[in-house]
Write an enzyme that holds these catalytic residues in place. Structure first.
Site, PDB file in Angstrom:
ATOM      1  N   SER A  85       0.833  -1.200   0.000  1.00  0.00           N
ATOM      2  CA  SER A  85       0.000   0.000   0.000  1.00  0.00           C
ATOM      3  C   SER A  85       0.876   1.262   0.000  1.00  0.00           C
ATOM      4  O   SER A  85       1.692   1.425  -0.902  1.00  0.00           O
ATOM      5  CB  SER A  85      -0.967  -0.050   1.190  1.00  0.00           C
ATOM      6  N   ASP A 175      -1.741  14.129  13.474  1.00  0.00           N
ATOM      7  CA  ASP A 175      -2.085  15.437  12.888  1.00  0.00           C
ATOM      8  C   ASP A 175      -1.400  15.657  11.537  1.00  0.00           C
ATOM      9  O   ASP A 175      -2.009  16.148  10.591  1.00  0.00           O
ATOM     10  CB  ASP A 175      -1.731  16.581  13.848  1.00  0.00           C
ATOM     11  N   HIS A 234      -7.426  -6.045   0.384  1.00  0.00           N
ATOM     12  CA  HIS A 234      -6.269  -5.156   0.356  1.00  0.00           C
ATOM     13  C   HIS A 234      -5.171  -5.619   1.321  1.00  0.00           C
ATOM     14  O   HIS A 234      -3.992  -5.443   1.061  1.00  0.00           O
ATOM     15  CB  HIS A 234      -6.715  -3.736   0.685  1.00  0.00           C
TER      16      HIS A 234
END
Length: 253
Positions: A85, A175, A234
């Protein structure tokens, strides 16, 4: 120089393994140990993930440079790179930026194309957990389950929860990942080429690599083949670990 957190298993020809978004090297420990029976395996935490450093900048060029610095530090001149990925995109970028350092390339369920942002539910789930206030992992799981119903995905995500004497926190740089989430889906340079042996493996139930993507993959990775693991999604290495292991092994040998 800030180095990526990593673990080295076994000895011999090096195989570097790069995890995906919200993952860490721990996700690959079981398979890594198996490969380490006859080669050296370097498991890596990418920037802003696992126990690696946190940085405000987050893109594939930098993640490829991070890996290059680590391999130089370890005095590894050439390695096989396996990435899943997001880790697969880093691996592809690394192969394009530093082709002389790559022996072979293995890409698990990702293509070099653009992917629209599709992690909103997971990010919302992470932000719904008040990590400063929770008292246990089970409490975090209960809160997360309101956003993410699949138990297996929650278990994977909760590996990011760290505990110390002051309570809980996220290991990853949440964040910065959230702010730069569009970087994760960016396409690689479509005019680049890489001509060494490359294996793309996709899950039969995953839509990350479609049949239509094959031409684009072959135009960039000119010595590549595409294999499918039936019945896998996946997370093919977690869902069908034996089939995945055998497929990679026959390519390595």
């Amino acid at each position: 120089m800030t180095l990526l957190n990593h673990k080295i298993l076994g000895e011999g020809e090096p195989l570097v393994i790069l995890h995906g978004l919200f993952g860490s090297l721990d996700n690959w420990m079981t398979l890594g140990k198996k490969w380490a029976e006859d080669r050296q395996v370097i498991l890596v935490d990418q920037r802003n993930h696992g126990n690696s450093f946190h940085a405000d900048e987050f893109n594939y060029q930098l993640m490829a440079q991070d890996l290059q610095k680590l391999l130089s530090h370890l005095k590894i001149t050439k390695a096989t790179i396996l990435g899943h990925s997001m880790g697969g995109k880093t691996a592809m970028q690394f192969a394009i930026q530093y082709p002389e350092k790559v022996e072979r390339l293995i890409i698990a369920d990702i293509g070099p194309k653009f992917y629209p942002v599709h992690h909103q539910t997971i990010l919302k789930g992470f932000y719904s957990v008040p990590v400063n206030e929770i008292k246990s992992r089970n409490e975090a799981d209960d809160i997360l389950s309101k956003q993410i119903t699949e138990f297996g995905i929650r278990q994977f995500l909760l590996k990011n929860l760290a505990r110390d004497k002051n309570g809980f926190s996220w290991k990853m740089n949440l964040d910065v990942i959230a702010k730069n989430i569009e970087e994760v889906g960016k396409a690689l340079n479509q005019n680049a080429t890489f001509d060494k042996p490359t294996l793309f493996v996709r899950g039969g139930n995953s839509d990350y690599i479609t049949n239509d993507d094959a031409n684009m993959i072959h135009s960039i990775f000119t010595d590549s083949k595409l294999e499918t693991i039936d019945g896998a999604g996946h997370w093919l290495h977690a869902e069908k670990p034996d089939e995945f292991f055998e497929l990679i092994n026959s390519f390595l040998n």
